[in-house]
Design a protein around this motif. Structure first.
Motif, mmCIF file in Angstrom:
data_model
loop_
_atom_site.group_PDB
_atom_site.id
_atom_site.type_symbol
_atom_site.label_atom_id
_atom_site.label_comp_id
_atom_site.label_asym_id
_atom_site.label_seq_id
_atom_site.Cartn_x
_atom_site.Cartn_y
_atom_site.Cartn_z
ATOM 1 N N THR A 286 0.818 -1.217 0.000
ATOM 2 C CA THR A 286 0.000 0.000 0.000
ATOM 3 C C THR A 286 0.854 1.270 0.000
ATOM 4 O OG1 THR A 286 -0.131 -0.066 2.427
ATOM 5 C CG2 THR A 286 -1.903 -1.144 1.187
ATOM 6 N N LYS A 287 2.160 1.110 -0.199
ATOM 7 C CA LYS A 287 3.058 2.259 -0.293
ATOM 8 C C LYS A 287 4.364 1.794 -0.928
ATOM 9 C CE LYS A 287 4.875 1.569 4.378
ATOM 10 N NZ LYS A 287 5.062 2.161 5.724
ATOM 11 N N ALA A 288 5.224 2.759 -1.281
ATOM 12 C CA ALA A 288 6.544 2.397 -1.786
ATOM 13 C C ALA A 288 7.238 1.515 -0.745
ATOM 14 C CB ALA A 288 7.362 3.654 -2.059
ATOM 15 N N THR A 289 7.917 0.478 -1.219
ATOM 16 C CA THR A 289 8.432 -0.549 -0.301
ATOM 17 C C THR A 289 9.881 -0.896 -0.632
ATOM 18 O OG1 THR A 289 6.205 -1.490 -0.129
ATOM 19 C CG2 THR A 289 8.045 -2.868 0.600
ATOM 20 N N LYS A 290 10.727 -0.914 0.403
ATOM 21 C CA LYS A 290 12.111 -1.342 0.222
ATOM 22 C C LYS A 290 12.133 -2.824 -0.123
ATOM 23 C CE LYS A 290 16.674 -1.122 2.423
ATOM 24 N NZ LYS A 290 17.426 -0.695 3.627
ATOM 25 N N ILE A 291 12.922 -3.183 -1.118
ATOM 26 C CA ILE A 291 12.911 -4.545 -1.636
ATOM 27 C C ILE A 291 13.944 -5.402 -0.914
ATOM 28 C CG2 ILE A 291 13.238 -5.992 -3.683
ATOM 29 C CD1 ILE A 291 12.488 -3.503 -5.360
ATOM 30 N N ASN A 292 13.455 -6.489 -0.330
ATOM 31 C CA ASN A 292 14.321 -7.537 0.203
ATOM 32 C C ASN A 292 13.882 -8.853 -0.441
ATOM 33 O OD1 ASN A 292 11.961 -8.325 1.544
ATOM 34 N ND2 ASN A 292 12.549 -7.290 3.445
ATOM 35 N N ALA A 293 14.429 -9.950 -0.004
ATOM 36 C CA ALA A 293 14.120 -11.239 -0.632
ATOM 37 C C ALA A 293 12.635 -11.572 -0.524
ATOM 38 C CB ALA A 293 14.958 -12.337 0.023
ATOM 39 N N GLU A 294 12.049 -11.273 0.630
ATOM 40 C CA GLU A 294 10.634 -11.579 0.835
ATOM 41 C C GLU A 294 9.740 -10.734 -0.074
ATOM 42 O OE1 GLU A 294 7.239 -11.272 4.370
ATOM 43 O OE2 GLU A 294 9.347 -10.849 4.817
ATOM 44 N N VAL A 295 10.038 -9.441 -0.166
ATOM 45 C CA VAL A 295 9.253 -8.548 -1.018
ATOM 46 C C VAL A 295 9.362 -8.963 -2.477
ATOM 47 C CG1 VAL A 295 9.094 -6.179 -1.902
ATOM 48 C CG2 VAL A 295 9.349 -6.588 0.561
ATOM 49 N N LEU A 296 10.571 -9.292 -2.906
ATOM 50 C CA LEU A 296 10.769 -9.714 -4.294
ATOM 51 C C LEU A 296 9.967 -10.972 -4.601
ATOM 52 C CD1 LEU A 296 12.144 -9.454 -7.025
ATOM 53 C CD2 LEU A 296 14.127 -10.658 -6.083
ATOM 54 N N GLU A 297 9.955 -11.909 -3.675
ATOM 55 C CA GLU A 297 9.195 -13.137 -3.885
ATOM 56 C C GLU A 297 7.702 -12.848 -3.996
ATOM 57 O OE1 GLU A 297 8.943 -17.035 -4.839
ATOM 58 O OE2 GLU A 297 10.766 -15.849 -4.543
ATOM 59 N N GLU A 298 7.218 -11.904 -3.202
ATOM 60 C CA GLU A 298 5.796 -11.548 -3.257
ATOM 61 C C GLU A 298 5.458 -10.857 -4.569
ATOM 62 O OE1 GLU A 298 3.559 -10.344 0.193
ATOM 63 O OE2 GLU A 298 5.376 -10.394 1.401
ATOM 64 N N ILE A 299 6.364 -10.028 -5.078
ATOM 65 C CA ILE A 299 6.151 -9.391 -6.385
ATOM 66 C C ILE A 299 6.014 -10.460 -7.467
ATOM 67 C CG2 ILE A 299 7.264 -8.001 -8.181
ATOM 68 C CD1 ILE A 299 8.434 -6.265 -5.906
ATOM 69 N N LYS A 300 6.853 -11.481 -7.386
ATOM 70 C CA LYS A 300 6.762 -12.587 -8.350
ATOM 71 C C LYS A 300 5.441 -13.336 -8.195
ATOM 72 C CE LYS A 300 11.761 -13.512 -8.576
ATOM 73 N NZ LYS A 300 12.824 -14.510 -8.286
#
Length: 392
Positions: free
Chosen positions: A97-111
């Motif tokens: 719901t906002k700009a988000t710093k990318i880590n491994a978990e965030v990247l996996e969720e984007i995928k």
């Protein structure tokens, strides 16, 4: 001085801009086009100059490395000055719901959110991985197109499916081009010198991808795009709204799989499918001048679908204060813009021919028009910088 590099990645191109982080001033911009083809090329705009170089058979990683090489060679920025990389990501679902710093978990969720934007999220995730590999010590942020629509009223967000199924799978209208629509609404309030919280606005992001948004009191009220960016307006290669029964019909009649039909609706339909020769409205306009009937039909259908959505949103909002045109078509196709606005005159929407022809940011309706009509070049990248700065 700290700088931020923004990437907007697609399947065959990647656009980029460099901003000074503190004062939000854009320094340079460019694009690598036709990636993985013999006609790959890079365009750079810097210091009032435009540089175009052919780079045959440029792959994804080579494209990113070439961008960074040119940024250094032209002294746009050193790698040490790039403190942040921002990535436009189409689908954030209800998770982001906002700009988000990318880590491994965030990247996996984007995928994992690829089902919501199958043409976009996988490529955007790939470019994130490339930048993490090339600039491992630089913080990377994702800015999501869907964020602007996350608090859209339930009556417009929920489909008429069994409610439990919608809840179980997160099936709802997410909307896209949210970075653009959010920027356009704020810029409209600035130009009109009125509080955004008091305005009712319809924004038209008209490009190869196209969408309409209804904005009420500064918040998204409705969107022409849906669970994915496929529905809504007729677009460059996307069909826009169709009867879902057509999917099964084509599977039965043509022996197509569901994936085949979805590929047809996303990549081979829209302006391209109707005209039979191009998805680019500039080509359509040129062929219309030569009395090409299918080009004229594609143009007519494009305008018609926009008119239908604007009329619906005008009623839904109970009238509007302003309508805004943006995007490659909205900003540059002067004659089409005039014809589109003429179709909306019944709603009190007017265009001043001289102002429209001038093609400059601002109000293009007569001074006494009931509804203010604005032309605003969208600036998604500036909006991305501002969103990232909020969470830095």
């Amino acid at each position: 001085m700290a700088k931020i590099l923004l990437l907007n990645a697609g399947s065959s191109s990647v656009k980029w801009k460099v901003f000074e982080l503190t004062n939000e001033k854009m320094i340079a911009e460019g694009e690598v086009e036709r990636i993985n083809t013999p006609k790959a090329m890079i365009t750079i705009k810097y210091n009032g100059e435009k540089i175009v170089n052919n780079e045959p058979d440029l792959g994804y990683e080579a494209s990113v490395r070439l961008i960074l090489k040119k940024i250094q060679e032209l002294k746009i920025a050193t790698l040490d000055e790039i403190s942040t990389v921002g990535h436009r990501v189409v689908a954030g679902g209800r998770r982001f719901t906002k700009a988000t710093k990318i880590n491994a978990e965030v990247l996996e969720e984007i995928k994992n959110l690829k089902d919501f934007a199958p043409l976009h999220n996988p490529h955007e995730a790939h470019f994130i991985e490339l930048m993490q590999k090339i600039l491992p010590d630089v913080d990377q942020y994702a800015v999501f197109d869907s964020v602007f629509f996350t608090d859209m009223p339930e009556m417009n967000a929920i489909y008429s499916l069994p409610y439990e199924m919608s809840e179980k799978y997160g099936i709802r209208r997410y909307g896209e081009h949210g970075i653009s629509h959010g920027y356009l609404s704020k810029r409209t309030a600035e130009i009109l010198d009125r509080p955004l919280s008091e305005l009712k606005i319809i924004t038209l992001h008209l490009g190869s991808g196209a969408s309409v948004a209804a904005i009420k009191n500064g918040k998204a009220f409705d969107s022409s795009m849906g669970f994915t960016p496929l529905p809504g307006l007729t677009m460059g290669t996307r069909s826009g709204d169709i009867d879902p029964s057509i999917v099964q019909f084509l599977m039965d009649k043509e022996g197509m799989s569901a994936d085949d039909v979805m590929n047809l609706l996303n990549d081979k339909s829209g302006i391209l499918g109707i005209s039979g020769f191009s998805s680019d409205m500039r080509d359509i306009e040129a062929r219309c001048a030569q009395n090409d009937e299918r080009a004229a039909l594609a143009r007519e259908i494009f305008i018609n679908r926009v008119v239908k959505y604007v009329g619906s949103y005008y009623t839904e909002l109970g009238g509007i204060d302003a309508i805004v045109l943006a995007g490659g078509i909205g900003e540059h196709q002067i004659d089409l813009r005039a014809d589109l606005l003429k179709e909306l005159s019944i709603l009190g929407i007017q265009v001043d021919a001289q102002k429209n022809q001038a093609n400059q940011e601002g109000i293009i309706s007569p001074d006494d028009a009931k509804v203010k009509t604005l032309l605003i070049p969208t600036n998604e990248e500036l909006a991305m910088v501002q969103q990232i700065k909020k969470v830095l």
